[in-house]
Design a protein around this motif. Structure first.
Motif, PDB file in Angstrom:
ATOM      1  N   ARG A  97      -0.509  -4.480  68.556  1.00 16.97           N
ATOM      2  CA  ARG A  97      -0.027  -3.911  67.297  1.00 16.97           C
ATOM      3  C   ARG A  97      -1.172  -3.290  66.492  1.00 16.97           C
ATOM      4  O   ARG A  97      -1.008  -2.247  65.861  1.00 16.97           O
ATOM      5  N   ARG A  98      -2.334  -3.946  66.529  1.00 17.20           N
ATOM      6  CA  ARG A  98      -3.484  -3.401  65.799  1.00 17.20           C
ATOM      7  C   ARG A  98      -3.896  -2.050  66.379  1.00 17.20           C
ATOM      8  O   ARG A  98      -4.133  -1.085  65.633  1.00 17.20           O
ATOM      9  N   ILE A  99      -3.954  -1.968  67.711  1.00 18.25           N
ATOM     10  CA  ILE A  99      -4.367  -0.722  68.368  1.00 18.25           C
ATOM     11  C   ILE A  99      -3.350   0.386  68.098  1.00 18.25           C
ATOM     12  O   ILE A  99      -3.718   1.519  67.764  1.00 18.25           O
ATOM     13  N   ILE A 100      -2.067   0.064  68.220  1.00 22.75           N
ATOM     14  CA  ILE A 100      -1.025   1.064  67.972  1.00 22.75           C
ATOM     15  C   ILE A 100      -1.129   1.579  66.534  1.00 22.75           C
ATOM     16  O   ILE A 100      -1.045   2.787  66.277  1.00 22.75           O
ATOM     17  N   GLY A 101      -1.320   0.662  65.575  1.00 22.52           N
ATOM     18  CA  GLY A 101      -1.418   1.058  64.177  1.00 22.52           C
ATOM     19  C   GLY A 101      -2.572   2.011  63.921  1.00 22.52           C
ATOM     20  O   GLY A 101      -2.416   3.022  63.226  1.00 22.52           O
ATOM     21  N   ALA A 174       5.629 -15.204  58.647  1.00 25.78           N
ATOM     22  CA  ALA A 174       4.450 -14.678  59.348  1.00 25.78           C
ATOM     23  C   ALA A 174       3.427 -14.076  58.393  1.00 25.78           C
ATOM     24  O   ALA A 174       2.315 -13.755  58.799  1.00 25.78           O
ATOM     25  N   LYS A 175       3.807 -13.905  57.107  1.00 30.01           N
ATOM     26  CA  LYS A 175       2.940 -13.264  56.114  1.00 30.01           C
ATOM     27  C   LYS A 175       2.465 -11.905  56.624  1.00 30.01           C
ATOM     28  O   LYS A 175       1.275 -11.600  56.633  1.00 30.01           O
ATOM     29  N   SER A 176       3.424 -11.117  57.056  1.00 25.50           N
ATOM     30  CA  SER A 176       3.100  -9.799  57.604  1.00 25.50           C
ATOM     31  C   SER A 176       3.895  -8.727  56.873  1.00 25.50           C
ATOM     32  O   SER A 176       5.006  -8.965  56.392  1.00 25.50           O
ATOM     33  N   VAL A 177       3.285  -7.534  56.777  1.00 27.49           N
ATOM     34  CA  VAL A 177       3.925  -6.361  56.197  1.00 27.49           C
ATOM     35  C   VAL A 177       3.927  -5.289  57.286  1.00 27.49           C
ATOM     36  O   VAL A 177       2.875  -4.823  57.708  1.00 27.49           O
ATOM     37  N   LYS A 187       2.798   0.360  62.005  1.00 21.31           N
ATOM     38  CA  LYS A 187       1.571  -0.289  61.566  1.00 21.31           C
ATOM     39  C   LYS A 187       1.913  -1.653  60.974  1.00 21.31           C
ATOM     40  O   LYS A 187       2.985  -1.829  60.394  1.00 21.31           O
ATOM     41  N   GLU A 188       1.004  -2.618  61.150  1.00 24.59           N
ATOM     42  CA  GLU A 188       1.221  -3.947  60.589  1.00 24.59           C
ATOM     43  C   GLU A 188       0.010  -4.361  59.768  1.00 24.59           C
ATOM     44  O   GLU A 188      -1.135  -4.137  60.153  1.00 24.59           O
ATOM     45  N   TYR A 189       0.288  -4.980  58.618  1.00 25.69           N
ATOM     46  CA  TYR A 189      -0.753  -5.555  57.771  1.00 25.69           C
ATOM     47  C   TYR A 189      -0.477  -7.055  57.637  1.00 25.69           C
ATOM     48  O   TYR A 189       0.674  -7.483  57.596  1.00 25.69           O
ATOM     49  N   ILE A 190      -1.544  -7.830  57.565  1.00 25.91           N
ATOM     50  CA  ILE A 190      -1.410  -9.263  57.345  1.00 25.91           C
ATOM     51  C   ILE A 190      -1.683  -9.553  55.877  1.00 25.91           C
ATOM     52  O   ILE A 190      -2.726  -9.170  55.340  1.00 25.91           O
TER      53      ILE A 190
END
Length: 307
Positions: A97-101, A174-177, A187-190
């Protein structure tokens, strides 16, 4: 002489028998015990609860990364998308997910990649806010994409416009956005923390409200030179739901005389100041993540809160 030969013969026979035993022991170890030891260790690990099952997504992740390193960007990114869909529980999904973002952001902000972007010709009476509204984007993105240093526009100017078609999903557990673009992961943010208003019922579907950039309690425009240093926040259409950075406690400065007087006079517990209130509700993000998120969402973006 005959006695020496007899002793030599007995020695050779004994040596042969010993070698046979050694060979047999090695065969038993190599064909039986050596294969049995790992099995026994696996059984012990399972009994202790430390057994790690094989990760079916690891090979797919490695293959996708190899494609990206070889310059096959789109196939590599597609392979990572497939990994997320087919093996969502794989430990490699976090890095995927980090790489895709990061790849998606590179494409989005690249002036050389025109996919999903359009050339807008400024019309008489246009302003950045009006252009943003007409093209489903925001002023921050217009400024960033076109390197604008001010708000002055002239009819006939060309602007590169990127429609911001993002939905936002906040996972409280999960505390994720997560940003979705046309229902696909973008994209994912923590988040550092997610504090919902009391009585909030989940799942909840609302919208992103009017974004705010403030310095010394006053709102400032995106073209203000101080804008990069402003405190950003993204409220939702429902009170109490707001994306923000973690508030920093402000030190209270008092004079030496005040300090001595407070030290000399005992404090009556009944008159003691109340403890500070609990932190306000909000989705608390790192400053650099909030800055990026701020540029990608606009008023009216769909916001879903899940657990």
């Amino acid at each position: 002489m005959a006695r020496i030969q007899l002793k030599l013969l007995v020695f050779l026979i004994a040596l042969g028998v010993a070698a046979g035993f050694v060979a047999m022991a090695y065969w038993i170890y190599d064909n039986v015990l050596r294969h049995e030891f790992p099995v026994q260790e696996d059984i012990k690990n399972k009994q202790r609860g430390t057994y790690a099952p094989p990760d079916p997504g690891a090979k797919r992740f490695d293959a996708a990364v190899d494609l990206i390193r070889a310059g096959q960007i789109d196939p590599g990114r597609e392979a990572l998308f497939n990994l997320l869909q087919k093996f969502p529980e794989s430990p490699t999904c976090l890095e995927a997910r980090r790489i895709i973002g990061e790849m998606n952001l590179d494409v989005l902000f690249s002036p050389n990649n025109l996919a999903g972007k359009k050339d807008y010709i400024v019309q008489p009476g246009d302003s950045l806010a009006l252009i943003a509204t007409k093209n489903s984007t925001n002023v921050d993105m217009l400024i960033r994409m076109n390197g604008l240093m001010g708000t002055t526009l002239h009819p006939g100017d060309h602007l590169l416009v990127v429609p911001l078609e993002f939905d936002v999903v906040v996972d409280v557990s999960a505390k994720s956005v997560t940003l979705l673009r046309k229902e696909r992961f973008f994209k994912e943010y923590i988040a550092f923390d997610v504090k919902l208003p009391s009585g909030a019922r989940i799942p909840l579907e609302i919208q992103v409200g009017v974004k705010q950039a403030v310095i010394d309690g006053k709102a400032i425009a995106p073209t203000d030179p101080r804008y990069p240093y402003a405190e950003k926040s993204v409220p939702a259409s429902k009170p109490g739901f707001i994306f923000r950075t973690i508030p920093i406690a402000k030190a209270i400065v008092i004079s030496d005389d005040e300090a001595r007087s407070k030290k000399a006079v005992p404090v009556n517990p009944a008159l003691a100041p109340e403890p500070p209130p609990e932190p306000e509700s909000g989705i608390f993000m790192a400053k650099e993540d909030l800055e990026e998120f701020f540029a990608l969402v606009r008023k009216g973006s769909k916001l879903t809160i899940v657990r």
